[in-house]
Design a protein around this motif. Structure first.
Motif, PDB file in Angstrom:
ATOM      1  N   ASN A 138       0.855  -1.179   0.000  1.00  0.00           N
ATOM      2  CA  ASN A 138       0.000   0.000   0.000  1.00  0.00           C
ATOM      3  C   ASN A 138       0.903   1.244   0.000  1.00  0.00           C
ATOM      4  OD1 ASN A 138       0.882  -0.175   2.688  1.00  0.00           O
ATOM      5  ND2 ASN A 138      -1.027   0.657   3.470  1.00  0.00           N
ATOM      6  N   PRO A 139       0.354   2.451  -0.173  1.00  0.00           N
ATOM      7  CA  PRO A 139       1.190   3.643  -0.342  1.00  0.00           C
ATOM      8  C   PRO A 139       2.150   3.966   0.803  1.00  0.00           C
ATOM      9  CG  PRO A 139      -1.020   4.081  -1.066  1.00  0.00           C
ATOM     10  CD  PRO A 139      -1.059   2.732  -0.418  1.00  0.00           C
ATOM     11  N   CYS A 140       1.848   3.562   1.999  1.00  0.00           N
ATOM     12  CA  CYS A 140       2.770   3.841   3.108  1.00  0.00           C
ATOM     13  C   CYS A 140       3.684   2.658   3.408  1.00  0.00           C
ATOM     14  CB  CYS A 140       1.981   4.231   4.352  1.00  0.00           C
ATOM     15  SG  CYS A 140       1.099   5.784   4.147  1.00  0.00           S
ATOM     16  N   ALA A 141       3.541   1.605   2.677  1.00  0.00           N
ATOM     17  CA  ALA A 141       4.389   0.405   2.729  1.00  0.00           C
ATOM     18  C   ALA A 141       4.263  -0.401   4.003  1.00  0.00           C
ATOM     19  CB  ALA A 141       5.854   0.760   2.465  1.00  0.00           C
ATOM     20  N   GLU A 142       3.189  -0.206   4.765  1.00  0.00           N
ATOM     21  CA  GLU A 142       3.047  -1.030   5.965  1.00  0.00           C
ATOM     22  C   GLU A 142       2.287  -2.317   5.704  1.00  0.00           C
ATOM     23  OE1 GLU A 142      -0.600   1.727   6.491  1.00  0.00           O
ATOM     24  OE2 GLU A 142       1.308   1.768   5.482  1.00  0.00           O
ATOM     25  N   GLU A 143       1.695  -2.443   4.503  1.00  0.00           N
ATOM     26  CA  GLU A 143       0.982  -3.675   4.185  1.00  0.00           C
ATOM     27  C   GLU A 143       1.344  -4.171   2.788  1.00  0.00           C
ATOM     28  OE1 GLU A 143      -3.407  -5.711   4.011  1.00  0.00           O
ATOM     29  OE2 GLU A 143      -3.312  -3.555   4.197  1.00  0.00           O
ATOM     30  N   PRO A 144       2.095  -5.274   2.700  1.00  0.00           N
ATOM     31  CA  PRO A 144       2.353  -5.881   1.389  1.00  0.00           C
ATOM     32  C   PRO A 144       1.044  -6.416   0.812  1.00  0.00           C
ATOM     33  CG  PRO A 144       3.883  -6.697   3.039  1.00  0.00           C
ATOM     34  CD  PRO A 144       2.813  -5.954   3.770  1.00  0.00           C
ATOM     35  N   LEU A 145       0.904  -6.330  -0.519  1.00  0.00           N
ATOM     36  CA  LEU A 145      -0.342  -6.719  -1.167  1.00  0.00           C
ATOM     37  C   LEU A 145      -0.092  -7.604  -2.383  1.00  0.00           C
ATOM     38  CD1 LEU A 145      -1.983  -3.185  -1.187  1.00  0.00           C
ATOM     39  CD2 LEU A 145      -2.667  -5.103   0.260  1.00  0.00           C
ATOM     40  N   PRO A 146      -1.010  -8.552  -2.642  1.00  0.00           N
ATOM     41  CA  PRO A 146      -0.925  -9.305  -3.896  1.00  0.00           C
ATOM     42  C   PRO A 146      -1.405  -8.425  -5.045  1.00  0.00           C
ATOM     43  CG  PRO A 146      -2.894  -9.912  -2.688  1.00  0.00           C
ATOM     44  CD  PRO A 146      -2.141  -8.951  -1.811  1.00  0.00           C
ATOM     45  N   ALA A 147      -1.200  -8.855  -6.277  1.00  0.00           N
ATOM     46  CA  ALA A 147      -1.699  -8.099  -7.430  1.00  0.00           C
ATOM     47  C   ALA A 147      -3.202  -7.905  -7.283  1.00  0.00           C
ATOM     48  CB  ALA A 147      -1.371  -8.843  -8.718  1.00  0.00           C
ATOM     49  N   GLY A 148      -3.655  -6.682  -7.417  1.00  0.00           N
ATOM     50  CA  GLY A 148      -5.076  -6.369  -7.292  1.00  0.00           C
ATOM     51  C   GLY A 148      -5.588  -6.333  -5.861  1.00  0.00           C
ATOM     52  N   GLY A 149      -4.709  -6.496  -4.866  1.00  0.00           N
ATOM     53  CA  GLY A 149      -5.129  -6.508  -3.464  1.00  0.00           C
ATOM     54  C   GLY A 149      -5.520  -5.130  -2.974  1.00  0.00           C
ATOM     55  N   SER A 150      -6.309  -5.098  -1.925  1.00  0.00           N
ATOM     56  CA  SER A 150      -6.708  -3.821  -1.340  1.00  0.00           C
ATOM     57  C   SER A 150      -6.119  -3.691   0.059  1.00  0.00           C
ATOM     58  CB  SER A 150      -8.236  -3.711  -1.286  1.00  0.00           C
ATOM     59  OG  SER A 150      -8.764  -4.737  -0.470  1.00  0.00           O
ATOM     60  N   CYS A 151      -6.004  -2.485   0.502  1.00  0.00           N
ATOM     61  CA  CYS A 151      -5.381  -2.172   1.790  1.00  0.00           C
ATOM     62  C   CYS A 151      -6.405  -2.338   2.909  1.00  0.00           C
ATOM     63  CB  CYS A 151      -4.849  -0.742   1.746  1.00  0.00           C
ATOM     64  SG  CYS A 151      -4.031  -0.221   3.243  1.00  0.00           S
ATOM     65  N   LEU A 152      -6.376  -3.487   3.560  1.00  0.00           N
ATOM     66  CA  LEU A 152      -7.291  -3.779   4.652  1.00  0.00           C
ATOM     67  C   LEU A 152      -6.497  -3.832   5.954  1.00  0.00           C
ATOM     68  CD1 LEU A 152      -9.283  -6.660   2.948  1.00  0.00           C
ATOM     69  CD2 LEU A 152     -10.017  -4.294   3.228  1.00  0.00           C
ATOM     70  N   LEU A 153      -6.305  -2.684   6.566  1.00  0.00           N
ATOM     71  CA  LEU A 153      -5.566  -2.645   7.820  1.00  0.00           C
ATOM     72  C   LEU A 153      -6.526  -2.961   8.964  1.00  0.00           C
ATOM     73  CD1 LEU A 153      -3.413   0.551   7.274  1.00  0.00           C
ATOM     74  CD2 LEU A 153      -2.761  -1.824   6.921  1.00  0.00           C
ATOM     75  N   GLY A 154      -6.243  -4.021   9.672  1.00  0.00           N
ATOM     76  CA  GLY A 154      -7.075  -4.391  10.806  1.00  0.00           C
ATOM     77  C   GLY A 154      -6.520  -3.781  12.080  1.00  0.00           C
ATOM     78  N   SER A 155      -7.360  -3.606  13.051  1.00  0.00           N
ATOM     79  CA  SER A 155      -6.891  -3.097  14.337  1.00  0.00           C
ATOM     80  C   SER A 155      -7.606  -3.851  15.458  1.00  0.00           C
ATOM     81  CB  SER A 155      -7.150  -1.596  14.453  1.00  0.00           C
ATOM     82  OG  SER A 155      -8.540  -1.321  14.384  1.00  0.00           O
TER      83      SER A 155
END
Length: 171
Positions: free
Chosen positions: A121-138
């Motif tokens: 994702n843009p801040c690089a805290e979540e690696p993603l597969p091709a077409g993946g979306s940034c789903l940050l859980g808390s």
């Protein structure tokens, strides 16, 4: 600039492998403050490259065009390339480094042979597969404190496992 949601600007991470022949040009792209203004950039750094940096060895950059099978190669000083990366990061706050072998090998899905990351994702805290979306859980840590003031580690472990499964299923 056109991508956004409810008034928020869109974001994008562009990355390139440290083994790509265009990596030197890519590293310098943000030194022109009028180019690539709506994205963050990073270089995907491999263990093999970092070993060459430490030993101050030459490193072969290589890319094969899938359309033609043509392979482009270029030999560079790994140390000089990494120095340019570090200096440009210091001067312009980009590009960042994505330690790609660690990202690929140290994740919850690394045992699944068919799974691979394509970027972050843009801040690089979540690696993603091709077409993946940034789903940050808390997790709300306060919810795991008992009436006696103790942290319920067992319930926390269970909730983390359920959350990871849920976030992975959303991919």
């Amino acid at each position: 600039g056109l991508i956004g949601q409810n008034g928020r600007r869109g974001a994008l991470m562009i990355s390139i492998s440290c083994e790509h022949p265009d990596v030197e040009e890519f590293i310098g792209i943000k030194t022109d403050l009028k180019r690539v203004t709506k994205a963050n950039i990073s270089v995907r750094v491999t263990n093999r490259f970092m070993e060459a940096v430490k030993k101050k060895e030459n490193f072969v950059l290589s890319f094969t065009r899938p359309e033609t099978g043509e392979t482009l190669k270029k030999t560079v000083s790994a140390y000089a390339l990494f120095s340019k990366l570090a200096q440009t990061n210091w001067d312009y706050a980009e590009p960042g480094c994505l330690f790609w072998d660690r990202i690929s090998d140290w994740n919850l899905l690394s045992k699944i042979k068919s799974f691979s990351y394509a970027g972050t994702n843009p801040c690089a805290e979540e690696p993603l597969p091709a077409g993946g979306s940034c789903l940050l859980g808390s997790m709300n840590l306060a919810a795991f404190v008992t009436k006696e003031g103790q942290f319920d580690y067992g319930e926390f472990r269970r909730a983390v496992a359920v959350s990871i499964d849920g976030l992975n299923e959303a991919l």
